[in-house]
Design a protein around this motif. Structure first.
Motif, PDB file in Angstrom:
ATOM      1  N   GLY A 122       0.811  -1.217   0.000  1.00 13.89           N
ATOM      2  CA  GLY A 122       0.000   0.000   0.000  1.00 13.89           C
ATOM      3  C   GLY A 122       0.842   1.264   0.000  1.00 13.89           C
ATOM      4  N   PHE A 123       0.425   2.238  -0.777  1.00 17.63           N
ATOM      5  CA  PHE A 123       1.190   3.474  -0.916  1.00 17.63           C
ATOM      6  C   PHE A 123       1.292   4.270   0.383  1.00 17.63           C
ATOM      7  N   CYS A 124       0.370   4.074   1.314  1.00 16.99           N
ATOM      8  CA  CYS A 124       0.482   4.764   2.605  1.00 16.99           C
ATOM      9  C   CYS A 124       1.501   4.084   3.518  1.00 16.99           C
ATOM     10  N   GLU A 125       1.906   2.883   3.150  1.00 12.93           N
ATOM     11  CA  GLU A 125       2.836   2.108   3.983  1.00 12.93           C
ATOM     12  C   GLU A 125       4.238   1.989   3.396  1.00 12.93           C
ATOM     13  N   VAL A 126       4.345   1.964   2.068  1.00 10.47           N
ATOM     14  CA  VAL A 126       5.653   1.761   1.423  1.00 10.47           C
ATOM     15  C   VAL A 126       5.810   2.703   0.226  1.00 10.47           C
ATOM     16  N   ILE A 127       7.046   2.922  -0.134  1.00  7.34           N
ATOM     17  CA  ILE A 127       7.373   3.672  -1.348  1.00  7.34           C
ATOM     18  C   ILE A 127       7.724   2.641  -2.409  1.00  7.34           C
ATOM     19  N   ARG A 128       7.072   2.749  -3.560  1.00  8.52           N
ATOM     20  CA  ARG A 128       7.279   1.787  -4.636  1.00  8.52           C
ATOM     21  C   ARG A 128       7.890   2.473  -5.850  1.00  8.52           C
ATOM     22  N   LYS A 129       8.520   1.681  -6.706  1.00  6.52           N
ATOM     23  CA  LYS A 129       9.097   2.182  -7.959  1.00  6.52           C
ATOM     24  C   LYS A 129       8.088   1.989  -9.084  1.00  6.52           C
ATOM     25  N   ALA A 130       8.046   2.980  -9.971  1.00  4.50           N
ATOM     26  CA  ALA A 130       7.136   2.900 -11.110  1.00  4.50           C
ATOM     27  C   ALA A 130       7.768   3.586 -12.311  1.00  4.50           C
ATOM     28  N   GLU A 131       7.401   3.101 -13.470  1.00  2.00           N
ATOM     29  CA  GLU A 131       7.766   3.762 -14.723  1.00  2.00           C
ATOM     30  C   GLU A 131       6.537   4.548 -15.155  1.00  2.00           C
ATOM     31  N   VAL A 132       6.677   5.852 -15.243  1.00  2.73           N
ATOM     32  CA  VAL A 132       5.539   6.704 -15.561  1.00  2.73           C
ATOM     33  C   VAL A 132       5.821   7.526 -16.810  1.00  2.73           C
ATOM     34  N   THR A 133       4.750   7.833 -17.523  1.00  5.44           N
ATOM     35  CA  THR A 133       4.820   8.772 -18.629  1.00  5.44           C
ATOM     36  C   THR A 133       3.985   9.973 -18.233  1.00  5.44           C
ATOM     37  N   GLY A 134       4.567  11.146 -18.352  1.00  9.14           N
ATOM     38  CA  GLY A 134       3.855  12.355 -17.980  1.00  9.14           C
ATOM     39  C   GLY A 134       4.810  13.522 -17.918  1.00  9.14           C
ATOM     40  N   LYS A 135       4.327  14.604 -17.307  1.00 13.21           N
ATOM     41  CA  LYS A 135       5.167  15.788 -17.195  1.00 13.21           C
ATOM     42  C   LYS A 135       4.744  16.615 -15.996  1.00 13.21           C
ATOM     43  N   VAL A 136       5.680  17.390 -15.499  1.00 16.93           N
ATOM     44  CA  VAL A 136       5.408  18.309 -14.406  1.00 16.93           C
ATOM     45  C   VAL A 136       4.764  19.558 -14.991  1.00 16.93           C
ATOM     46  N   GLU A 137       3.641  19.940 -14.410  1.00 20.74           N
ATOM     47  CA  GLU A 137       2.969  21.191 -14.770  1.00 20.74           C
ATOM     48  C   GLU A 137       2.708  21.943 -13.485  1.00 20.74           C
ATOM     49  N   GLY A 138       3.435  23.020 -13.279  1.00 21.64           N
ATOM     50  CA  GLY A 138       3.328  23.764 -12.032  1.00 21.64           C
ATOM     51  C   GLY A 138       3.864  22.927 -10.896  1.00 21.64           C
ATOM     52  N   ASP A 139       3.046  22.689  -9.883  1.00 27.09           N
ATOM     53  CA  ASP A 139       3.478  21.883  -8.740  1.00 27.09           C
ATOM     54  C   ASP A 139       2.811  20.506  -8.726  1.00 27.09           C
ATOM     55  N   ARG A 140       2.367  20.030  -9.914  1.00 23.47           N
ATOM     56  CA  ARG A 140       1.710  18.735 -10.018  1.00 23.47           C
ATOM     57  C   ARG A 140       2.332  17.924 -11.155  1.00 23.47           C
ATOM     58  N   PHE A 141       2.191  16.595 -11.060  1.00 24.77           N
ATOM     59  CA  PHE A 141       2.676  15.714 -12.108  1.00 24.77           C
ATOM     60  C   PHE A 141       1.473  15.160 -12.848  1.00 24.77           C
ATOM     61  N   LYS A 142       1.361  15.469 -14.128  1.00 21.96           N
ATOM     62  CA  LYS A 142       0.262  14.995 -14.985  1.00 21.96           C
ATOM     63  C   LYS A 142       0.704  13.678 -15.606  1.00 21.96           C
ATOM     64  N   VAL A 143       0.112  12.576 -15.173  1.00 22.52           N
ATOM     65  CA  VAL A 143       0.523  11.251 -15.626  1.00 22.52           C
ATOM     66  C   VAL A 143      -0.456  10.722 -16.673  1.00 22.52           C
ATOM     67  N   THR A 144       0.093  10.067 -17.699  1.00 16.38           N
ATOM     68  CA  THR A 144      -0.760   9.435 -18.703  1.00 16.38           C
ATOM     69  C   THR A 144      -0.634   7.914 -18.682  1.00 16.38           C
ATOM     70  N   SER A 145       0.459   7.393 -18.105  1.00 11.71           N
ATOM     71  CA  SER A 145       0.566   5.933 -17.941  1.00 11.71           C
ATOM     72  C   SER A 145       1.467   5.621 -16.753  1.00 11.71           C
ATOM     73  N   VAL A 146       1.161   4.493 -16.116  1.00 10.45           N
ATOM     74  CA  VAL A 146       1.926   4.026 -14.955  1.00 10.45           C
ATOM     75  C   VAL A 146       2.149   2.537 -15.110  1.00 10.45           C
ATOM     76  N   LYS A 147       3.388   2.109 -14.931  1.00  7.55           N
ATOM     77  CA  LYS A 147       3.718   0.682 -14.898  1.00  7.55           C
ATOM     78  C   LYS A 147       4.498   0.442 -13.612  1.00  7.55           C
ATOM     79  N   MET A 148       3.894  -0.315 -12.700  1.00  4.77           N
ATOM     80  CA  MET A 148       4.583  -0.594 -11.442  1.00  4.77           C
ATOM     81  C   MET A 148       5.749  -1.549 -11.696  1.00  4.77           C
ATOM     82  N   LEU A 149       6.891  -1.278 -11.064  1.00 12.04           N
ATOM     83  CA  LEU A 149       8.092  -2.072 -11.276  1.00 12.04           C
ATOM     84  C   LEU A 149       8.356  -3.072 -10.153  1.00 12.04           C
ATOM     85  N   ASP A 150       7.569  -3.027  -9.103  1.00 14.52           N
ATOM     86  CA  ASP A 150       7.743  -4.002  -8.019  1.00 14.52           C
ATOM     87  C   ASP A 150       6.427  -4.606  -7.613  1.00 14.52           C
TER      88      ASP A 150
END
Length: 100
Positions: A72-100
């Motif tokens: 769970g994301f509230c319990e652990v930090i996980r690695k992911a491959e993401v496609t997106g970009k930073v816009e202002g102070d947020r990350f706009k994601v279009t795809s996520v592939k979990m690596l663990d």
């Protein structure tokens, strides 16, 4: 003709800089794991280049129970491959592939 070519080169350069890129990031709860406090509750965030950003385009519960002890994301930090970009102070994601 030279002016037209120059304008096209400049537009091409500008459009390339604004493209989404695929990156490997740390993904977790922004409040529980990354110390972000600009929102209430638990929200998905990514950390890249030592800076954390809340995510738009994906939800914290999209990848299972956010409070699961092992994944769970509230319990652990996980690695992911993401496609997106930073816009202002947020990350706009279009795809996520979990690596663990």
């Amino acid at each position: 003709m030279k002016n037209t070519t120059l304008i096209l080169v400049i537009l091409l350069f500008l459009s390339c800089n604004n493209k989404e890129k695929t990156k490997v990031v740390e993904m977790s709860c922004g409040q529980c794991q990354f110390g972000l406090n600009t929102q209430d509750g638990c929200d998905l965030a990514v950390r890249l280049n030592d800076k954390a950003y809340f995510v738009d385009g994906a939800d914290i519960d999209d990848y299972g129970d956010a409070h699961d002890e092992h994944t769970g994301f509230c319990e652990v930090i996980r690695k992911a491959e993401v496609t997106g970009k930073v816009e202002g102070d947020r990350f706009k994601v279009t795809s996520v592939k979990m690596l663990d």
